[in-house]
Design an enzyme around this catalytic site. Structure first.
Site, PDB file in Angstrom:
ATOM      1  N   TYR A  53     100.412   2.684 -13.318  1.00 25.14           N
ATOM      2  CA  TYR A  53      99.139   2.490 -14.012  1.00 25.14           C
ATOM      3  C   TYR A  53      98.565   3.835 -14.432  1.00 25.14           C
ATOM      4  O   TYR A  53      98.026   3.990 -15.539  1.00 25.14           O
ATOM      5  CB  TYR A  53      98.133   1.733 -13.130  1.00 25.14           C
ATOM      6  CG  TYR A  53      96.774   1.662 -13.777  1.00 25.14           C
ATOM      7  CD1 TYR A  53      96.522   0.748 -14.792  1.00 25.14           C
ATOM      8  CD2 TYR A  53      95.756   2.543 -13.422  1.00 25.14           C
ATOM      9  CE1 TYR A  53      95.293   0.717 -15.427  1.00 25.14           C
ATOM     10  CE2 TYR A  53      94.526   2.510 -14.048  1.00 25.14           C
ATOM     11  CZ  TYR A  53      94.298   1.589 -15.053  1.00 25.14           C
ATOM     12  OH  TYR A  53      93.081   1.570 -15.692  1.00 25.14           O
ATOM     13  N   SER A 110      83.613   6.735 -14.657  1.00 22.03           N
ATOM     14  CA  SER A 110      83.882   5.681 -15.627  1.00 22.03           C
ATOM     15  C   SER A 110      83.017   4.451 -15.368  1.00 22.03           C
ATOM     16  O   SER A 110      82.670   4.150 -14.220  1.00 22.03           O
ATOM     17  CB  SER A 110      85.354   5.274 -15.560  1.00 22.03           C
ATOM     18  OG  SER A 110      85.605   4.096 -16.301  1.00 22.03           O
ATOM     19  N   TYR A 135      81.266   2.275 -21.522  1.00 20.59           N
ATOM     20  CA  TYR A 135      81.798   1.259 -22.422  1.00 20.59           C
ATOM     21  C   TYR A 135      80.633   0.378 -22.860  1.00 20.59           C
ATOM     22  O   TYR A 135      79.839  -0.062 -22.023  1.00 20.59           O
ATOM     23  CB  TYR A 135      82.841   0.388 -21.726  1.00 20.59           C
ATOM     24  CG  TYR A 135      84.166   1.049 -21.467  1.00 20.59           C
ATOM     25  CD1 TYR A 135      84.963   1.469 -22.520  1.00 20.59           C
ATOM     26  CD2 TYR A 135      84.632   1.245 -20.170  1.00 20.59           C
ATOM     27  CE1 TYR A 135      86.197   2.077 -22.286  1.00 20.59           C
ATOM     28  CE2 TYR A 135      85.852   1.838 -19.924  1.00 20.59           C
ATOM     29  CZ  TYR A 135      86.635   2.255 -20.983  1.00 20.59           C
ATOM     30  OH  TYR A 135      87.835   2.851 -20.752  1.00 20.59           O
ATOM     31  N   THR A 145      82.082   5.844 -25.388  1.00 22.90           N
ATOM     32  CA  THR A 145      83.508   5.681 -25.681  1.00 22.90           C
ATOM     33  C   THR A 145      83.725   4.671 -26.796  1.00 22.90           C
ATOM     34  O   THR A 145      83.202   3.558 -26.753  1.00 22.90           O
ATOM     35  CB  THR A 145      84.260   5.255 -24.410  1.00 22.90           C
ATOM     36  OG1 THR A 145      84.099   6.286 -23.426  1.00 22.90           O
ATOM     37  CG2 THR A 145      85.737   5.062 -24.685  1.00 22.90           C
ATOM     38  N   LYS A 190      83.282   9.838 -27.337  1.00 25.94           N
ATOM     39  CA  LYS A 190      84.646  10.046 -26.844  1.00 25.94           C
ATOM     40  C   LYS A 190      85.613   9.081 -27.537  1.00 25.94           C
ATOM     41  O   LYS A 190      85.367   7.877 -27.579  1.00 25.94           O
ATOM     42  CB  LYS A 190      84.698   9.810 -25.333  1.00 25.94           C
ATOM     43  CG  LYS A 190      86.062  10.053 -24.701  1.00 25.94           C
ATOM     44  CD  LYS A 190      85.988   9.858 -23.191  1.00 25.94           C
ATOM     45  CE  LYS A 190      87.305  10.192 -22.517  1.00 25.94           C
ATOM     46  NZ  LYS A 190      88.366   9.228 -22.860  1.00 25.94           N
ATOM     47  N   HIS A 229      92.614   8.377 -25.811  1.00 29.89           N
ATOM     48  CA  HIS A 229      92.525   7.636 -24.548  1.00 29.89           C
ATOM     49  C   HIS A 229      93.784   7.852 -23.699  1.00 29.89           C
ATOM     50  O   HIS A 229      94.284   6.942 -23.034  1.00 29.89           O
ATOM     51  CB  HIS A 229      92.319   6.145 -24.814  1.00 29.89           C
ATOM     52  CG  HIS A 229      91.471   5.458 -23.779  1.00 29.89           C
ATOM     53  ND1 HIS A 229      90.109   5.316 -23.901  1.00 29.89           N
ATOM     54  CD2 HIS A 229      91.788   4.876 -22.587  1.00 29.89           C
ATOM     55  CE1 HIS A 229      89.627   4.666 -22.841  1.00 29.89           C
ATOM     56  NE2 HIS A 229      90.637   4.403 -22.036  1.00 29.89           N
TER      57      HIS A 229
END
Length: 412
Positions: free
Chosen positions: A54, A136, A160, A186, A276, A300
């Protein structure tokens, strides 16, 4: 004739220095890691395949990631000689605040899956090193938890814009209330990229246990011990918003995000704001008129659109076009301090490290993140000395040539 004599013990011991044994296995393996690639190899040994992949993987054929790393490898430095650089100053100003090094830790989701200390280790290490840390939206430590781990350092929040806009607005207010000084808005995730390693591994959040999972994890009992004896793995800042992990992940991807959303967040957020995920010069020029403080050239980490533009290649032209109006960050593909120096020379005000940070985390928790930062700092200082640059401000485009492998044909 060679003159010979009987060995004299005191002379032999003057030449030999016996290294003290290191009893801690963690310390031994981290001290043996001399590069980020070394930390990656240790991380791969110590982490179950699904969790490692991942972190390590990217979208589809992983061409974007490979090309981004190759772009940094295809740098030719041009050192200046007879320019003393005995004492190198790596400090700089990023988005209105100090940073002891010209990079920050990037936002990463599901961080405690890789190693249970997660964002607490990253934030603490960043604070100790005097560099910014980014949490995040999909982090596994809350906004308040990161603030507690890094109470006096610089914390940034990556946002987000979720389908339920009120969730994003509330997260923005919480980060501001906790004293975070910069927001990363983002824009490169309208839908999720096709991360094929995860699909092949049957990867899910939380991890699903199968026979293959058990077999792969059998030789890594420490990971399972940490996973099973620590708090539940969840999107910590979203834990009170309702919905399953899968529903929250799906809601974070929204193809309707627009400049209107940026305007709303700009009104809510009191600090610095950077966009971003910028991947072309035209968007960079448009954003320069939108009242933001900076942009981050990023695809990303190669995890969204495969064959996306290479951020490092975009940097010189973007710097020429908007560098007088915006601060410019760059990420994707950074695996050494020399990469960070090259980015600074070509006009980046800062770089972001993501995988490099996570490799250290998986290799040794907080101590591993400290080791990541120490390796990068050592490489930055050595590269600058060899270039004859005693400060970040002395780095300039003349220090770097980008060797060309992929030369685009003229557009029709």
């Amino acid at each position: 004739m060679v003159q010979r004599q009987f060995p004299r013990p005191h002379e032999v011991f003057d030449l030999l220095k016996f290294k003290k044994p290191v009893l801690s296995p963690k310390r031994r393996r981290l001290e043996a890691a001399l590069t980020i690639h070394d930390l990656r190899r240790i991380a791969q040994r110590r982490t179950p395949k699904a969790a490692f992949d991942y972190t390590d993987g990217a979208a589809e054929g992983e061409l974007s990631l490979a090309r981004a790393r190759q772009a940094f490898e295809d740098v030719e430095f041009s050192p200046r000689v007879l320019r003393p650089a005995q004492d190198v100053d790596t400090s700089t100003t990023i988005l209105g605040g100090p940073s002891r090094l010209p990079f920050a830790i990037a936002p990463t989701g599901f961080t405690r899956l890789m190693q249970t200390e997660g964002e607490v280790a990253g934030a603490g290490a960043a604070g100790a090193a005097g560099i910014p840390f980014t949490l995040s939206t999909l982090g596994t430590t809350s906004i308040e938890g990161v603030k507690a781990a890094n109470p006096h350092g610089r914390n940034w929040f990556q946002l987000y814009v979720m389908r339920d806009r009120e969730i994003s607005y509330e997260l923005t207010r919480r980060a501001a209330a906790a004293g975070f000084d910069t927001l990363q808005f983002t824009v490169d995730t309208p839908v999720a990229g096709a991360r094929l390693r995860d699909k092949r591994n049957g990867f899910s959040i939380p991890p699903q246990i199968s026979l293959r999972t058990i077999v792969n994890a059998a030789v890594r009992p420490w990971w399972w011990f940490d996973f099973l004896t620590t708090p539940k793995l969840e999107f910590a800042s979203l834990s009170s918003t309702g919905g399953t992990v899968g529903e929250l992940l799906d809601s974070a991807m929204d193809p309707t995000i627009s400049y209107a959303d940026l305007d709303v967040i700009r009104e809510i957020w009191p600090g610095k704001i950077v966009v971003k995920g910028v991947q072309n010069v035209e968007d960079a020029k448009q954003l320069a008129t939108q009242g933001v403080d900076g942009i981050i050239l990023s695809n990303h980490g190669g995890r969204q659109l495969d064959r996306a533009p290479i951020p490092f290649h975009l940097l010189p032209e973007v710097k020429r076009e908007v560098g007088a109006h915006l601060e410019i960050g760059v990420d994707t593909g950074i695996m050494s301090g020399a990469d960070i120096v090259a980015a600074a020379a070509l006009g980046a005000d800062f770089s972001l490290i993501g995988r490099a940070y996570l490799y250290g985390l998986m290799a040794g928790g907080r101590a591993g993140v400290d080791r990541t930062i120490a390796i990068l700092e050592d490489e930055i200082v050595r590269t600058m000395k060899l270039l004859g640059a005693s400060s970040i401000a002395e780095l300039e485009p003349a220090h770097v040539t980008q060797l060309e492998r992929l030369i685009p044909r003229p557009r029709p």
